[in-house]
Design a protein around this motif. Structure first.
Motif, PDB file in Angstrom:
ATOM      1  N   ALA A 267       0.823  -1.216   0.000  1.00 56.91           N
ATOM      2  CA  ALA A 267       0.000   0.000   0.000  1.00 56.91           C
ATOM      3  C   ALA A 267       0.855   1.264   0.000  1.00 56.91           C
ATOM      4  O   ALA A 267       0.460   2.296  -0.576  1.00 56.91           O
ATOM      5  CB  ALA A 267      -0.928  -0.005   1.213  1.00 56.91           C
ATOM      6  N   ASP A 273      -5.865   4.774  -5.649  1.00 56.89           N
ATOM      7  CA  ASP A 273      -6.962   4.200  -6.435  1.00 56.89           C
ATOM      8  C   ASP A 273      -6.757   2.709  -6.720  1.00 56.89           C
ATOM      9  O   ASP A 273      -7.717   2.002  -7.040  1.00 56.89           O
ATOM     10  CB  ASP A 273      -7.108   4.950  -7.768  1.00 56.89           C
ATOM     11  CG  ASP A 273      -7.580   6.385  -7.587  1.00 56.89           C
ATOM     12  OD1 ASP A 273      -8.060   6.708  -6.475  1.00 56.89           O
ATOM     13  OD2 ASP A 273      -7.455   7.173  -8.546  1.00 56.89           O
ATOM     14  N   ASP A 274      -5.493   2.245  -6.607  1.00 50.20           N
ATOM     15  CA  ASP A 274      -5.191   0.854  -6.957  1.00 50.20           C
ATOM     16  C   ASP A 274      -4.947  -0.055  -5.746  1.00 50.20           C
ATOM     17  O   ASP A 274      -4.743  -1.256  -5.897  1.00 50.20           O
ATOM     18  CB  ASP A 274      -3.940   0.798  -7.860  1.00 50.20           C
ATOM     19  CG  ASP A 274      -4.173   1.473  -9.202  1.00 50.20           C
ATOM     20  OD1 ASP A 274      -5.328   1.518  -9.636  1.00 50.20           O
ATOM     21  OD2 ASP A 274      -3.183   1.941  -9.803  1.00 50.20           O
ATOM     22  N   GLU A 276      -6.903  -1.115  -3.173  1.00 46.99           N
ATOM     23  CA  GLU A 276      -7.910  -2.142  -2.884  1.00 46.99           C
ATOM     24  C   GLU A 276      -7.778  -3.336  -3.823  1.00 46.99           C
ATOM     25  O   GLU A 276      -7.797  -4.499  -3.388  1.00 46.99           O
ATOM     26  CB  GLU A 276      -9.310  -1.554  -2.982  1.00 46.99           C
ATOM     27  CG  GLU A 276     -10.412  -2.548  -2.607  1.00 46.99           C
ATOM     28  CD  GLU A 276     -11.802  -1.933  -2.666  1.00 46.99           C
ATOM     29  OE1 GLU A 276     -12.778  -2.710  -2.598  1.00 46.99           O
ATOM     30  OE2 GLU A 276     -11.907  -0.699  -2.782  1.00 46.99           O
ATOM     31  N   ASP A 277      -7.631  -3.053  -5.129  1.00 43.81           N
ATOM     32  CA  ASP A 277      -7.524  -4.134  -6.110  1.00 43.81           C
ATOM     33  C   ASP A 277      -6.216  -4.912  -5.915  1.00 43.81           C
ATOM     34  O   ASP A 277      -6.180  -6.143  -6.018  1.00 43.81           O
ATOM     35  CB  ASP A 277      -7.590  -3.548  -7.518  1.00 43.81           C
ATOM     36  CG  ASP A 277      -7.868  -4.616  -8.575  1.00 43.81           C
ATOM     37  OD1 ASP A 277      -8.612  -5.572  -8.261  1.00 43.81           O
ATOM     38  OD2 ASP A 277      -7.326  -4.502  -9.694  1.00 43.81           O
ATOM     39  N   LEU A 279      -4.513  -5.324  -3.082  1.00 47.59           N
ATOM     40  CA  LEU A 279      -4.599  -6.164  -1.888  1.00 47.59           C
ATOM     41  C   LEU A 279      -5.507  -7.368  -2.099  1.00 47.59           C
ATOM     42  O   LEU A 279      -5.261  -8.452  -1.565  1.00 47.59           O
ATOM     43  CB  LEU A 279      -5.084  -5.329  -0.700  1.00 47.59           C
ATOM     44  CG  LEU A 279      -4.105  -4.248  -0.208  1.00 47.59           C
ATOM     45  CD1 LEU A 279      -4.718  -3.465   0.931  1.00 47.59           C
ATOM     46  CD2 LEU A 279      -2.781  -4.871   0.216  1.00 47.59           C
ATOM     47  N   ARG A 280      -6.541  -7.191  -2.887  1.00 46.20           N
ATOM     48  CA  ARG A 280      -7.456  -8.301  -3.173  1.00 46.20           C
ATOM     49  C   ARG A 280      -6.720  -9.403  -3.929  1.00 46.20           C
ATOM     50  O   ARG A 280      -6.841 -10.594  -3.601  1.00 46.20           O
ATOM     51  CB  ARG A 280      -8.654  -7.801  -3.978  1.00 46.20           C
ATOM     52  CG  ARG A 280      -9.674  -8.905  -4.322  1.00 46.20           C
ATOM     53  CD  ARG A 280     -10.911  -8.286  -4.968  1.00 46.20           C
ATOM     54  NE  ARG A 280     -10.576  -7.534  -6.170  1.00 46.20           N
ATOM     55  CZ  ARG A 280     -10.404  -8.089  -7.372  1.00 46.20           C
ATOM     56  NH1 ARG A 280     -10.494  -9.418  -7.505  1.00 46.20           N
ATOM     57  NH2 ARG A 280     -10.114  -7.347  -8.412  1.00 46.20           N
TER      58      ARG A 280
END
Length: 298
Positions: A267, A273-274, A276-277, A279-280
């Motif tokens: 992080a 903006d990127d 969350e994606d 970490l998923r």
């Protein structure tokens, strides 16, 4: 008291001895009577357990292969008949010859003569043990067909008997022999055979442990080389998503030196903006849901 008595065949028998005197009417000792019981089996069991414990402790402590093999010889040599010499020969997988790896009390001339010893049937005790993949017991080298081509060697070095136990890799391949040479004709007792078996077992553990460590070091070296010389930015990340290693190419891409990026999380170096994606995908990879992923991000 516990004492060792010499058997007619040359080996020693452990005895529990109790002595008492027989006196005459005046109370003077006239005779000594000994009561003794064979406790060899008990002593043997205790000894083998202790030998294994010592070797395994040294393996865990990181003692070198050379020191371990010498110690193995020294542990077993005192329990062989008088004048016996223990040795450990390792098989070179390339030329299929045996080379002395440990022989703490072997004369230099004898050690030199054994360098690059060929293996095969009728190649004395050790060469034949490698060929057969089983223990070879020669009680008299002067009459054994296995030693017919080595009578001069045996006479020169005073070898009248020779026992050899091969030991193996985890794949089942012979990697060497544990041997005992004797200055007189000698037949093994059941305790000698058990000690020979245990020595071979411990030699296998030592060789496998060192080989595994060597393979691990070589694997790590290959990884470090591939990692550091990769043509793209490469980072090693732990399960928490924190960078623990990065190559120099990373500097040209995101500006951080390898030292600066270590300790930062995914992080920390990802556009908001990127995150969350990113970490998923990371969690899916670490949980085993996917084998790999490719992602375009900032």
């Amino acid at each position: 008291q516990v004492r060792r008595y010499k058997h007619k065949q040359g080996h020693y028998v452990w005895m529990d001895v109790n002595a008492s005197s027989i006196k005459n009417a005046d109370g003077e000792a006239k005779f000594l009577i000994n009561h003794f019981q064979d406790i060899s089996e008990r002593v043997q069991t205790e000894y083998l357990q202790e030998a294994q414990r010592k070797i395994l402790e040294d393996i865990v402590a990181g003692v070198s292969q050379e020191e371990l093999l010498i110690k193995l010889c020294n542990l077993f040599e005192p329990y062989a008949p008088d004048g016996a010499l223990t040795s450990i020969l390792l098989l070179n997988p390339k030329d299929k010859r045996l080379y002395v790896s440990a022989a703490p009390h072997m004369p230099a001339g004898m050690r030199k003569a054994l360098k690059g010893f060929e293996t095969g049937e009728n190649r004395a005790s050790c060469g034949t043990a490698v060929q057969r993949g089983e223990t070879v017991i020669v009680e008299d080298t002067r009459t054994s067909p296995l030693w017919k081509d080595f009578k001069e060697f045996a006479e020169k070095h005073g070898i009248k008997a020779a026992w050899s136990r091969p030991f193996f890799s985890k794949e089942g391949d012979v990697v060497g022999t544990f041997a005992i040479a004797f200055p007189r004709v000698t037949a093994p007792s059941k305790y000698d055979l058990e000690r020979l078996k245990t020595a071979g077992y411990l030699a296998s553990i030592i060789i496998e442990k060192v080989r595994s460590e060597t393979e691990l070091r070589e694997s790590e070296a290959r990884f470090r080389s591939a990692f550091g010389n990769a043509p793209m930015g490469t980072a090693l990340v732990d399960r928490a998503g924190v960078v623990i290693q990065a190559n120099s190419r990373s500097t040209n891409i995101i500006g951080f030196t390898p030292a600066e990026i270590i300790g930062k999380s995914i992080a920390d170096v990802t556009h908001p903006d990127d995150v969350e994606d990113s970490l998923r995908h990371f969690k899916a990879l670490m949980s085993g849901q996917v084998e790999s992923y490719q992602l375009e991000k900032q």
